[in-house]
Write a protein that holds these residues in place. Structure first.
Motif, mmCIF file in Angstrom:
data_model
loop_
_atom_site.group_PDB
_atom_site.id
_atom_site.type_symbol
_atom_site.label_atom_id
_atom_site.label_comp_id
_atom_site.label_asym_id
_atom_site.label_seq_id
_atom_site.Cartn_x
_atom_site.Cartn_y
_atom_site.Cartn_z
ATOM 1 N N SER A 1 0.800 -1.218 0.000
ATOM 2 C CA SER A 1 0.000 0.000 0.000
ATOM 3 C C SER A 1 0.837 1.274 0.000
ATOM 4 O O SER A 1 0.288 2.368 0.089
ATOM 5 N N ILE A 2 2.143 1.140 -0.121
ATOM 6 C CA ILE A 2 3.012 2.316 -0.096
ATOM 7 C C ILE A 2 3.095 2.981 -1.481
ATOM 8 O O ILE A 2 3.658 4.062 -1.626
ATOM 9 N N VAL A 3 2.484 2.377 -2.491
ATOM 10 C CA VAL A 3 2.533 2.883 -3.870
ATOM 11 C C VAL A 3 2.068 4.343 -3.976
ATOM 12 O O VAL A 3 2.738 5.155 -4.623
ATOM 13 N N PRO A 4 0.939 4.754 -3.359
ATOM 14 C CA PRO A 4 0.530 6.159 -3.483
ATOM 15 C C PRO A 4 1.542 7.142 -2.883
ATOM 16 O O PRO A 4 1.726 8.239 -3.408
ATOM 17 N N VAL A 5 2.224 6.730 -1.836
ATOM 18 C CA VAL A 5 3.226 7.600 -1.215
ATOM 19 C C VAL A 5 4.392 7.819 -2.182
ATOM 20 O O VAL A 5 4.883 8.949 -2.334
ATOM 21 N N VAL A 6 4.826 6.765 -2.845
ATOM 22 C CA VAL A 6 5.919 6.875 -3.815
ATOM 23 C C VAL A 6 5.496 7.733 -5.001
ATOM 24 O O VAL A 6 6.250 8.599 -5.466
ATOM 25 N N MET A 7 4.283 7.516 -5.480
ATOM 26 C CA MET A 7 3.802 8.286 -6.637
ATOM 27 C C MET A 7 3.683 9.768 -6.298
ATOM 28 O O MET A 7 3.954 10.622 -7.135
ATOM 29 N N ALA A 8 3.291 10.072 -5.076
ATOM 30 C CA ALA A 8 3.207 11.473 -4.667
ATOM 31 C C ALA A 8 4.596 12.091 -4.576
ATOM 32 O O ALA A 8 4.792 13.260 -4.930
ATOM 33 N N GLY A 9 5.566 11.326 -4.122
ATOM 34 C CA GLY A 9 6.923 11.851 -4.005
ATOM 35 C C GLY A 9 7.549 12.207 -5.341
ATOM 36 O O GLY A 9 8.386 13.110 -5.424
ATOM 37 N N VAL A 10 7.146 11.523 -6.394
ATOM 38 C CA VAL A 10 7.683 11.795 -7.726
ATOM 39 C C VAL A 10 7.282 13.189 -8.205
ATOM 40 O O VAL A 10 8.006 13.821 -8.984
ATOM 41 N N LEU A 11 6.182 13.699 -7.728
ATOM 42 C CA LEU A 11 5.703 15.014 -8.171
ATOM 43 C C LEU A 11 6.711 16.116 -7.862
ATOM 44 O O LEU A 11 6.882 17.054 -8.640
ATOM 45 N N GLY A 12 7.368 16.026 -6.726
ATOM 46 C CA GLY A 12 8.382 17.019 -6.377
ATOM 47 C C GLY A 12 9.550 16.995 -7.354
ATOM 48 O O GLY A 12 10.155 18.035 -7.640
ATOM 49 N N ILE A 13 9.869 15.818 -7.878
ATOM 50 C CA ILE A 13 10.962 15.700 -8.843
ATOM 51 C C ILE A 13 10.609 16.423 -10.135
ATOM 52 O O ILE A 13 11.468 17.061 -10.752
ATOM 53 N N ALA B 1 -0.010 21.825 -12.030
ATOM 54 C CA ALA B 1 -0.395 20.460 -12.402
ATOM 55 C C ALA B 1 0.078 19.480 -11.335
ATOM 56 O O ALA B 1 -0.639 18.532 -10.989
ATOM 57 N N GLY B 2 1.272 19.710 -10.796
ATOM 58 C CA GLY B 2 1.777 18.863 -9.719
ATOM 59 C C GLY B 2 0.961 18.984 -8.443
ATOM 60 O O GLY B 2 0.731 17.996 -7.739
ATOM 61 N N LEU B 3 0.521 20.200 -8.148
ATOM 62 C CA LEU B 3 -0.308 20.410 -6.963
ATOM 63 C C LEU B 3 -1.644 19.674 -7.096
ATOM 64 O O LEU B 3 -2.072 18.974 -6.172
ATOM 65 N N SER B 4 -2.288 19.810 -8.241
ATOM 66 C CA SER B 4 -3.582 19.146 -8.418
ATOM 67 C C SER B 4 -3.420 17.628 -8.461
ATOM 68 O O SER B 4 -4.255 16.896 -7.912
ATOM 69 N N ALA B 5 -2.352 17.143 -9.077
ATOM 70 C CA ALA B 5 -2.121 15.694 -9.101
ATOM 71 C C ALA B 5 -1.849 15.172 -7.696
ATOM 72 O O ALA B 5 -2.310 14.083 -7.337
ATOM 73 N N GLY B 6 -1.124 15.946 -6.894
ATOM 74 C CA GLY B 6 -0.855 15.532 -5.512
ATOM 75 C C GLY B 6 -2.115 15.449 -4.681
ATOM 76 O O GLY B 6 -2.270 14.535 -3.853
ATOM 77 N N MET B 7 -3.017 16.368 -4.914
ATOM 78 C CA MET B 7 -4.292 16.316 -4.192
ATOM 79 C C MET B 7 -5.081 15.072 -4.608
ATOM 80 O O MET B 7 -5.647 14.378 -3.762
ATOM 81 N N ALA B 8 -5.106 14.788 -5.899
ATOM 82 C CA ALA B 8 -5.829 13.610 -6.377
ATOM 83 C C ALA B 8 -5.190 12.322 -5.856
ATOM 84 O O ALA B 8 -5.889 11.410 -5.399
ATOM 85 N N ILE B 9 -3.870 12.247 -5.898
ATOM 86 C CA ILE B 9 -3.174 11.050 -5.419
ATOM 87 C C ILE B 9 -3.409 10.860 -3.926
ATOM 88 O O ILE B 9 -3.615 9.736 -3.452
ATOM 89 N N GLY B 10 -3.389 11.948 -3.170
ATOM 90 C CA GLY B 10 -3.613 11.842 -1.730
ATOM 91 C C GLY B 10 -4.996 11.332 -1.387
ATOM 92 O O GLY B 10 -5.155 10.428 -0.556
ATOM 93 N N ILE B 11 -5.994 11.871 -2.038
ATOM 94 C CA ILE B 11 -7.375 11.478 -1.742
ATOM 95 C C ILE B 11 -7.625 10.041 -2.192
ATOM 96 O O ILE B 11 -8.169 9.226 -1.442
ATOM 97 N N VAL B 12 -7.198 9.714 -3.418
ATOM 98 C CA VAL B 12 -7.396 8.356 -3.925
ATOM 99 C C VAL B 12 -6.545 7.363 -3.137
ATOM 100 O O VAL B 12 -6.995 6.261 -2.822
ATOM 101 N N GLY B 13 -5.323 7.754 -2.810
ATOM 102 C CA GLY B 13 -4.450 6.861 -2.061
ATOM 103 C C GLY B 13 -4.985 6.549 -0.681
ATOM 104 O O GLY B 13 -4.947 5.395 -0.236
ATOM 105 N N ASP B 14 -5.498 7.551 -0.001
ATOM 106 C CA ASP B 14 -6.062 7.350 1.336
ATOM 107 C C ASP B 14 -7.244 6.392 1.281
ATOM 108 O O ASP B 14 -7.279 5.367 1.974
ATOM 109 N N ALA B 15 -8.216 6.717 0.442
ATOM 110 C CA ALA B 15 -9.403 5.861 0.343
ATOM 111 C C ALA B 15 -9.072 4.506 -0.260
ATOM 112 O O ALA B 15 -9.622 3.477 0.151
#
Length: 164
Positions: free
Chosen positions: A54-66, A104-118
């Motif tokens: 379940s750590i996949v969303p955390v990794v995907m969110a971290g890529v946004l900063g890159i 775009a990174g900010l909006s993707a991070g919000m989507a990844i966070g919400i989808v990842g949590d649920a």
């Protein structure tokens, strides 16, 4: 004393674009990491064997900063008014490049966070949802990738305003 042409302020807009790319992308990465990390921690209490899966969303969110870092470096290396003339067109191109990637990174991070949590919480109860969660996360990450691509294209336009 030379007259003011307005181009003296151009590097300000370029540096603002570099800062916007990094700051907004990192805000999206931080939000996505925090929000999905809370879901992983909550899910880990019930099903600790699924934590690494379940750590996949955390990794995907971290890529946004890159993505933001890449654009910020591209922009900042393109700003050198002493070596080559830097016009307002160039500053605006770099500003729009940074905003495109950062927001775009900010909006993707919000989507990844919400989808990842649920998604990780739901995956703990029904393992068949894992593939669907990953697909949704991929589409959310693609939004940031679109911003990166547009940011690179816009940044490459800088320097094409006038023939020197």
């Amino acid at each position: 004393m030379p007259s003011f042409s307005g181009d003296e302020t151009a590097p300000f807009f370029g540096f603002l674009g570099a800062a916007a790319a990094l700051v907004f992308s990192c805000m999206g990465a931080a939000y996505g990491t925090a929000k999905s990390g809370v879901g992983v921690a909550s899910m880990g209490v019930m099903r600790p064997e699924l934590v690494m899966k379940s750590i996949v969303p955390v990794v995907m969110a971290g890529v946004l900063g890159i993505y933001g870092l890449i654009i910020a470096v591209i922009i900042s290396t393109g700003i050198n008014p002493k070596a080559k003339s830097y016009y307002l067109f160039d500053g605006y191109a770099h500003l729009s490049s940074g905003l495109a990637c950062g927001l775009a990174g900010l909006s993707a991070g919000m989507a990844i966070g919400i989808v990842g949590d649920a998604g990780v919480r739901a995956n703990a109860q029904q393992p068949k949802l894992f593939v669907g969660m990953i697909l949704i996360l991929i589409f959310a990450e693609a939004l940031a990738l679109y911003g990166l691509i547009v940011g690179i294209i816009l940044s490459s336009r800088a320097g094409q305003s006038r023939a020197d």
